[in-house]
Scaffold this motif. Sequence first.
Motif, short mmCIF file in Angstrom:
data_model
loop_
_atom_site.label_atom_id
_atom_site.label_comp_id
_atom_site.label_asym_id
_atom_site.label_seq_id
_atom_site.Cartn_x
_atom_site.Cartn_y
_atom_site.Cartn_z
N ASP A 26 -36.81 5.06 -3.40
CA ASP A 26 -36.70 3.60 -3.32
C ASP A 26 -35.30 3.16 -3.77
O ASP A 26 -34.42 3.98 -4.03
CB ASP A 26 -37.81 2.92 -4.13
CG ASP A 26 -37.69 3.16 -5.64
OD1 ASP A 26 -36.63 3.65 -6.09
OD2 ASP A 26 -38.65 2.85 -6.37
N ARG B 90 -34.23 2.08 -6.46
CA ARG B 90 -33.89 2.52 -7.82
C ARG B 90 -33.84 4.04 -7.94
O ARG B 90 -33.81 4.58 -9.04
CB ARG B 90 -34.91 1.96 -8.81
CG ARG B 90 -34.95 0.44 -8.89
CD ARG B 90 -33.98 -0.08 -9.91
NE ARG B 90 -34.06 -1.53 -10.05
CZ ARG B 90 -33.61 -2.20 -11.10
NH1 ARG B 90 -33.07 -1.55 -12.11
NH2 ARG B 90 -33.69 -3.51 -11.15
N ASN C 71 -36.19 6.14 -7.35
CA ASN C 71 -37.45 6.76 -7.75
C ASN C 71 -37.99 7.55 -6.56
O ASN C 71 -38.36 6.96 -5.55
CB ASN C 71 -38.46 5.68 -8.17
CG ASN C 71 -38.03 4.93 -9.40
OD1 ASN C 71 -37.87 5.49 -10.47
ND2 ASN C 71 -37.83 3.62 -9.25
N LYS D 175 -44.58 7.29 -7.59
CA LYS D 175 -43.14 7.31 -7.80
C LYS D 175 -42.79 8.12 -9.05
O LYS D 175 -43.47 8.04 -10.06
CB LYS D 175 -42.61 5.88 -7.96
CG LYS D 175 -42.72 5.02 -6.72
CD LYS D 175 -42.07 3.66 -6.95
CE LYS D 175 -42.11 2.81 -5.69
NZ LYS D 175 -41.41 1.52 -5.88
N VAL E 106 -41.15 5.10 -14.12
CA VAL E 106 -40.52 4.49 -12.96
C VAL E 106 -39.43 3.52 -13.41
O VAL E 106 -39.67 2.62 -14.22
CB VAL E 106 -41.56 3.74 -12.11
CG1 VAL E 106 -40.90 3.07 -10.91
CG2 VAL E 106 -42.64 4.72 -11.64
N SER F 261 -37.29 0.41 -12.97
CA SER F 261 -37.51 -0.84 -12.27
C SER F 261 -36.88 -1.96 -13.08
O SER F 261 -36.16 -1.69 -14.05
CB SER F 261 -39.02 -1.08 -12.09
OG SER F 261 -39.27 -2.24 -11.34
N GLY F 262 -37.13 -3.22 -12.68
CA GLY F 262 -36.65 -4.33 -13.50
C GLY F 262 -37.22 -4.23 -14.89
O GLY F 262 -36.57 -4.55 -15.88
N GLN F 263 -38.46 -3.76 -14.96
CA GLN F 263 -39.12 -3.42 -16.22
C GLN F 263 -39.75 -2.05 -16.02
O GLN F 263 -40.70 -1.90 -15.26
CB GLN F 263 -40.18 -4.47 -16.58
CG GLN F 263 -40.77 -4.27 -17.97
CD GLN F 263 -41.75 -5.37 -18.35
OE1 GLN F 263 -42.31 -6.03 -17.48
NE2 GLN F 263 -41.96 -5.56 -19.64
N ASN F 264 -39.19 -1.04 -16.66
CA ASN F 264 -39.66 0.33 -16.44
C ASN F 264 -41.12 0.48 -16.84
O ASN F 264 -41.59 -0.17 -17.78
CB ASN F 264 -38.80 1.31 -17.25
CG ASN F 264 -37.34 1.24 -16.87
OD1 ASN F 264 -36.98 0.73 -15.81
ND2 ASN F 264 -36.47 1.74 -17.73
N TRP F 265 -41.84 1.34 -16.12
CA TRP F 265 -43.27 1.46 -16.37
C TRP F 265 -43.78 2.88 -16.15
O TRP F 265 -43.14 3.70 -15.48
CB TRP F 265 -44.07 0.49 -15.52
CG TRP F 265 -43.79 0.54 -14.04
CD1 TRP F 265 -42.82 -0.14 -13.37
CD2 TRP F 265 -44.49 1.31 -13.05
NE1 TRP F 265 -42.86 0.15 -12.03
CE2 TRP F 265 -43.88 1.03 -11.80
CE3 TRP F 265 -45.57 2.19 -13.10
CZ2 TRP F 265 -44.31 1.61 -10.61
CZ3 TRP F 265 -46.01 2.77 -11.91
CH2 TRP F 265 -45.39 2.47 -10.69
N TYR G 107 -45.62 -0.67 -20.04
CA TYR G 107 -44.25 -1.07 -19.72
C TYR G 107 -43.29 -0.74 -20.85
O TYR G 107 -43.65 -0.74 -22.03
CB TYR G 107 -44.20 -2.57 -19.42
CG TYR G 107 -44.94 -2.93 -18.16
CD1 TYR G 107 -44.32 -2.87 -16.92
CD2 TYR G 107 -46.29 -3.32 -18.21
CE1 TYR G 107 -45.00 -3.19 -15.75
CE2 TYR G 107 -46.98 -3.63 -17.05
CZ TYR G 107 -46.33 -3.57 -15.82
OH TYR G 107 -47.01 -3.87 -14.68
#
Length: 236
Positions: free
Chosen positions: A132, A134, A136, A161, A176, A178-182, A201
């Motif tokens: 993706d 980012r 991932n 992912k 993952v 992301s804007g907020q990793n999770w 998160y």
Amino acid sequence: MKTLLNIKALFIGILVPLCIYGFTISEKEQTCKGKFSHPNSEKNGNNEIDTLNIDCDSIYSKKGLFITLIRYENENEGYDNEKNSVFIFQKKVNGLKKEIFRDTIFSSFQEIEFVDYNNDKVKDVLVQNISDVRSNWTYNLYLINPKTSALTKVKGFEKIKAPRFNSVDNLVENYVMSGQNWTSFYKIIKNHIYDYNIVIYDGGNGNGVNKDYEKRYDEAIKRILTQLAGLNGNKG
């Protein structure tokens, strides 16, 4: 459009089998050492075919196993169930390679990794799927039977992912970007993925640091293991 689809189907049905049996595949093979990429590229008319050949003796105890990954399409992005590659697993029998498994998949980077994903002490096969924005990555996962060398594809694994295997708790999890990793949690049950639908998160506050992440992670693992213990108790 219909004509284009027919041409592509003809290419997959005729040209790819020719590649598999030696008409366009380079005879040079590489010995796998846990992770492999950098396929050979060859021209066949107006089409460029990327071929990755791997001799897996160093991974699977001299069992005569080989992997071939052929990318026949370079324009697809892997979404909407698009395919661009043929994955072939072979075993040498009486000096000849015998195909024991084949799958048509998508792989944007043609990278293959070997990681144990079911705690049987035998490395399984991961074939990179998509990436993706980012970076991932997702993967196709094939579990190998240590006795017969047969492969089993794990359905749904390609949707996870950035997967990683938690060998202590026998779970698949991820981290993952992301804007907020999770992080989420999964389990391999026979040939498919079970999603626990638990997401925690990281980086939740203004400083990008979530001090509660480790606590929430431990709580999630405890919750999952308690659930598994209850299921096993009911079976007994």
